[in-house]
Structure formats: C-alpha cells, structure tokens
Design a protein around this motif. Structure first.
Motif, PDB file in Angstrom:
ATOM      1  N   MET A 251      42.643  56.407  44.015  1.00  0.00           N
ATOM      2  CA  MET A 251      43.687  55.788  43.191  1.00  0.00           C
ATOM      3  C   MET A 251      43.443  54.281  43.087  1.00  0.00           C
ATOM      4  O   MET A 251      42.972  53.645  44.034  1.00  0.00           O
ATOM      5  N   LEU A 252      43.804  53.720  41.939  1.00  0.00           N
ATOM      6  CA  LEU A 252      43.749  52.276  41.719  1.00  0.00           C
ATOM      7  C   LEU A 252      45.154  51.749  41.480  1.00  0.00           C
ATOM      8  O   LEU A 252      45.968  52.402  40.819  1.00  0.00           O
ATOM      9  N   ILE A 253      45.423  50.574  42.029  1.00  0.00           N
ATOM     10  CA  ILE A 253      46.746  49.950  41.903  1.00  0.00           C
ATOM     11  C   ILE A 253      46.598  48.648  41.133  1.00  0.00           C
ATOM     12  O   ILE A 253      45.844  47.758  41.560  1.00  0.00           O
ATOM     13  N   PRO A 254      47.255  48.495  39.983  1.00  0.00           N
ATOM     14  CA  PRO A 254      47.184  47.230  39.230  1.00  0.00           C
ATOM     15  C   PRO A 254      48.096  46.181  39.867  1.00  0.00           C
ATOM     16  O   PRO A 254      49.314  46.187  39.675  1.00  0.00           O
ATOM     17  N   TYR A 255      47.497  45.272  40.640  1.00  0.00           N
ATOM     18  CA  TYR A 255      48.277  44.272  41.373  1.00  0.00           C
ATOM     19  C   TYR A 255      48.874  43.198  40.467  1.00  0.00           C
ATOM     20  O   TYR A 255      49.670  42.377  40.941  1.00  0.00           O
ATOM     21  N   ASN A 256      48.506  43.160  39.195  1.00  0.00           N
ATOM     22  CA  ASN A 256      49.127  42.190  38.282  1.00  0.00           C
ATOM     23  C   ASN A 256      50.617  42.434  38.138  1.00  0.00           C
ATOM     24  O   ASN A 256      51.384  41.504  37.885  1.00  0.00           O
ATOM     25  N   LEU A 257      51.032  43.690  38.273  1.00  0.00           N
ATOM     26  CA  LEU A 257      52.435  44.047  38.051  1.00  0.00           C
ATOM     27  C   LEU A 257      53.317  43.530  39.178  1.00  0.00           C
ATOM     28  O   LEU A 257      52.863  43.352  40.304  1.00  0.00           O
ATOM     29  N   PRO A 258      54.587  43.304  38.888  1.00  0.00           N
ATOM     30  CA  PRO A 258      55.517  42.850  39.935  1.00  0.00           C
ATOM     31  C   PRO A 258      55.700  43.930  40.990  1.00  0.00           C
ATOM     32  O   PRO A 258      55.393  45.109  40.754  1.00  0.00           O
ATOM     33  N   PRO A 259      56.191  43.560  42.176  1.00  0.00           N
ATOM     34  CA  PRO A 259      56.272  44.514  43.286  1.00  0.00           C
ATOM     35  C   PRO A 259      57.143  45.727  43.000  1.00  0.00           C
ATOM     36  O   PRO A 259      56.925  46.790  43.586  1.00  0.00           O
ATOM     37  N   TRP A 260      58.126  45.602  42.121  1.00  0.00           N
ATOM     38  CA  TRP A 260      58.984  46.741  41.832  1.00  0.00           C
ATOM     39  C   TRP A 260      58.321  47.716  40.828  1.00  0.00           C
ATOM     40  O   TRP A 260      58.872  48.763  40.526  1.00  0.00           O
ATOM     41  N   LEU A 261      57.110  47.367  40.340  1.00  0.00           N
ATOM     42  CA  LEU A 261      56.406  48.248  39.422  1.00  0.00           C
ATOM     43  C   LEU A 261      55.048  48.708  39.937  1.00  0.00           C
ATOM     44  O   LEU A 261      54.650  49.852  39.731  1.00  0.00           O
ATOM     45  N   CYS A 262      54.304  47.821  40.621  1.00  0.00           N
ATOM     46  CA  CYS A 262      52.888  48.105  40.871  1.00  0.00           C
ATOM     47  C   CYS A 262      52.682  49.302  41.793  1.00  0.00           C
ATOM     48  O   CYS A 262      51.658  49.970  41.711  1.00  0.00           O
ATOM     49  N   MET A 263      53.641  49.617  42.679  1.00  0.00           N
ATOM     50  CA  MET A 263      53.473  50.742  43.596  1.00  0.00           C
ATOM     51  C   MET A 263      54.254  51.983  43.158  1.00  0.00           C
ATOM     52  O   MET A 263      54.320  52.961  43.887  1.00  0.00           O
ATOM     53  N   LYS A 264      54.845  51.961  41.958  1.00  0.00           N
ATOM     54  CA  LYS A 264      55.492  53.172  41.455  1.00  0.00           C
ATOM     55  C   LYS A 264      54.419  54.164  41.044  1.00  0.00           C
ATOM     56  O   LYS A 264      53.348  53.790  40.569  1.00  0.00           O
ATOM     57  N   TRP A 265      54.705  55.457  41.181  1.00  0.00           N
ATOM     58  CA  TRP A 265      53.694  56.476  40.876  1.00  0.00           C
ATOM     59  C   TRP A 265      53.233  56.383  39.433  1.00  0.00           C
ATOM     60  O   TRP A 265      52.073  56.675  39.115  1.00  0.00           O
ATOM     61  N   SER A 266      54.133  55.974  38.526  1.00  0.00           N
ATOM     62  CA  SER A 266      53.762  55.901  37.112  1.00  0.00           C
ATOM     63  C   SER A 266      52.788  54.764  36.822  1.00  0.00           C
ATOM     64  O   SER A 266      52.153  54.745  35.764  1.00  0.00           O
TER      65      SER A 266
END
Length: 425
Positions: free
Chosen positions: A355-370
């Motif tokens: 899995m890849l996680i886009p760290y650009n997103l804010p914390p309330w979005l970047c770790m959501k499954w979507s």
C-alpha cells in the motif's frame, strides 16, 4: 424551454433571445462560474464564462444537433418524459451518484486561455481538435445519457454497470457469479436493453475509467519476474523452475492451443500502476486542494501532527529544493504486510499487499482507507522475506520515472496542467 429558435437564422432576433435564455439556464449548473461552450468551434470542450459562451454562440453559431443540453444540466430522460406528456417523471439517477459529474472530474474540459475580449456578438475562438481523452469522454458521457432501455428513467447503460460493479466489490462476488447475474438480468430486461452478456463485456464498458491492473508472471520460487527482457522465457534462469503449473493434460497433448492443454501460470503478481492513480488525485477540485495542504494549510507551530512536521521531511525539502518548490509533488509512504485471505487460521497461507499513503493530504484524510493506494498484490502461499524486492520492481521503476522524467497531470483546483513528480519518503 422552446428550442425552435435553434433552427432560426443566425442573427435574427429570435436567435439572439434564444441564446440569451440558454445561457441563463446553463448558468444554473455552472462549475466554478464557467460553463462548457456549445458553439460550433468549442463543441462543448472548453469551459468559459457564461457571457463568453453567449458571444461565441452569437458569432459562430450553436451546434445544430445539440437539442438535449446534457452538458448544461438538462436530463435526456426528463426531456423525453415531458415530450410524452408525463412531466411528473423525474430522473432519479442521482440516487446512485452524480455520474456525469464523476466523468467531468475524470476527464476535465479544456480551459480557454485568457484573450482580449471584443465588443459585440462577433467574438470567435478556435478550439483545438478533439484528442483521444476528449473522444473517450464523449463516448462515456453518451453512455451516461443513454437510457438502459426505452422509457427507463432510473438507469443509463453506464450507471447500471458501475453500480453493479460496486456491489460486486462490496459483496465479494466472483466473476462467474457476476456473469450469471448479468445473464439473468438480460432475460428480465426488455429486448432493446443494451446489456452486456458477461463480466468481460461489462469490464470493457468502464475500461476507460482507468481503474485496471496488470498481471505479471513470476517465478514460483520468487527469484524473478517474467517481465520486460524476460517476458518470453518459459523457465527461471536462476532456479530453472517452470513458469507454468504442471498440467497433465498439457503434457499428454503437447498442444498449447488446445482448450484442455492451455498453460496455467504458476504465480502472478497483480500490479496497479501508480501514475494514473496519482493523476486522478488532482482531477477532483477538492482533493487537488487537499493535496497542497502540507504547504498551504498546515499550522507550523512545532507540534508533531503530521509527517510534514518531522525533521526527516524538513531535511528532504532542504536537499531537494526543486522538488519541494511545487507543493503538488507527491510524497508517499509505503506499507506492506502478509495476510491469510481465506480466514482459516489452520491453513498456512501468506498473500502480501503493498500500500502507498499520499502524505500530502491532511492527517484526517491521508490514513483513511479511501485515500490509500493499492500498489501490488503478491501471491502466496509462503512468506516473502527478502524476496519482496523482486515484486517491488514495477513500483520502483515507476518511482524512478516519476522522479527523473515526471508525468503530466491536470490540477482541477487551479485549472492548469503541470509536471508531477513523486518520491517515497
């Protein structure tokens, strides 16, 4: 609305008044204050201000065959119902999602470059010819507007297939069960319904959404991938293991083309290309803005809330100034782990997901499954250990290309094309 003015002579009073009424109607569904221009030169491919669309239609003329204003908020189903005298019938496709809006996000219309405006209804703009992306968009938008069968107001061909594929994913249907369902529905639906006969035909309808994956054959002992220069090999040069499963029917017949003797691959890596998925992050205006949060929206008060607050992030930015100068360049995290896909703990089996996680997103979005990006599914049955490097080759190749060569992407929030880069943190 009476559209008889569209057949009037361009320049007549009825034509001018009709265009003005059209622009007033289209402005109700404007996106970011702009509408697609339906003049004969822009052909609904260029977003402009409403008054510019009005001037274009006055000066160049409106598309003659554009009788149902589907790009400007008018429903083909509702129009048909009104003509038939059943004005109470409303299109209910939005119960299942805004499919036309989804396609606009996937294939955003071209933006017109700023140019000096002239007085009066003689302003003209030469639009570029339709490219492949525009052709795909028009094909899909036509499928969105075509009713599933005559008189159907709830589903179009496209929306019915997308909704069924969503149910297939949520409920874990197999391809075989999906084909059986399609065949039953084909018998239930009217004979004029444009309905796929099996899973393969249904996939072809939504293939242009770009949500597919690639299958790459692998050595059963995890030595190598049968990929690129090794794509035509039948055995692993390291351990001499066969690329194919032992098949008694194949050994007996020695006939590859025979259905009974068809070769079966011993091990397959499912690889989900990264570049189109990163490009898609910027096709939604809201998500594109969120991808720049780490620069434009983050509170820099020394509190550790996000990887962007870390010393490693700051050191990376200081070493790679060109990369960090554009907040749209993507910084990724990677996670990989094995799991038993069968849920039977007495059975030893380990399938790995990357899995890849886009760290650009804010914390309330970047770790959501979507927000997580599936990069690869590595088959079992044994745990990988260091052999995971073999299966990461396609991802590493893409990351190198995204660092050195870049890929063109469209930023829907700023309405511009840019060269996207990515790095694994």
């Amino acid at each position: 609305m009476d559209k008889s003015w569209m057949d009037k002579k361009r320049g007549s009073r009825e034509y001018f008044e009709g265009v003005a009424k059209f622009v007033e109607f289209a402005s109700l569904s404007a996106r970011n204050g702009k509408i697609l221009c339906p003049c004969v030169k822009c052909v609904n491919l260029i977003s402009v201000l409403p008054n510019v669309a009005r001037d274009h239609c006055w000066g160049s003329g409106m598309l003659n065959n554009y009788k149902v204003w589907k790009f400007h908020g008018e429903s083909a189903a509702a129009t048909t119902a009104t003509v038939c005298g059943s004005s109470h019938v409303q299109e209910t496709i939005n119960e299942y999602g805004d499919f036309r809006g989804m396609l606009h996000d996937l294939c955003p219309p071209h933006e017109m470059a700023p140019e000096p405006m002239e007085e009066g209804p003689t302003v003209q703009h030469v639009a570029e010819g339709m490219n492949d992306e525009a052709n795909k968009f028009y094909k899909m938008i036509d499928d969105v507007d075509k009713p599933l069968y005559e008189g159907c107001t709830k589903f179009s061909i496209f929306s019915a297939i997308v909704v069924l594929f969503q149910l297939k994913t949520l409920c874990g249907w197999t391809n075989k069960s999906f084909t059986m369902l399609l065949q039953v529905l084909k018998d239930l639906l009217p004979s004029d319904a444009k309905w796929p006969k099996d899973h393969y035909e249904a996939k072809k309808i939504i293939r242009d959404l770009g949500l597919g994956y690639e299958k790459i054959h692998a050595c059963p002992n995890d030595c190598m991938l049968f990929w690129k220069d090794n794509v035509n090999l039948d055995a692993c040069p390291c351990c001499t293991a066969s690329r194919w499963k032992t098949n008694e029917a194949f050994v007996a017949s020695k006939n590859v083309s025979s259905s009974k003797g068809k070769k079966k691959v011993a091990k397959i890596l499912q690889w989900f290309p990264l570049k189109p998925r990163l490009q898609r992050l910027f096709l939604s205006p809201d998500l594109a803005s969120s991808m720049k949060w780490h620069v434009n929206g983050r509170t820099n008060d020394g509190v550790m809330r996000h990887p962007a607050n870390s010393e490693a992030w700051k050191m990376f930015d200081s070493k790679h100034l060109e990369f960090s100068s554009d907040p749209r360049n993507v910084k990724l995290g990677l996670a990989a782990d094995g799991f038993n896909p069968f849920g039977i703990m007495s059975t030893s089996h380990s399938t790995w997901s990357v899995m890849l996680i886009p760290y650009n997103l804010p914390p309330w979005l970047c770790m959501k499954w979507s927000s997580l990006i599936l990069s690869a599914v590595i088959p079992g049955p044994t745990s990988l250990g260091l052999a995971i490097d073999v299966y990461l080759q396609p991802l590493v190749g893409e990351l190198r290309e995204l660092w050195d060569v870049r890929v063109q992407a469209y930023d829907a929030s700023s309405k511009e094309t840019f060269q996207l880069r990515a790095a694994l943190m």
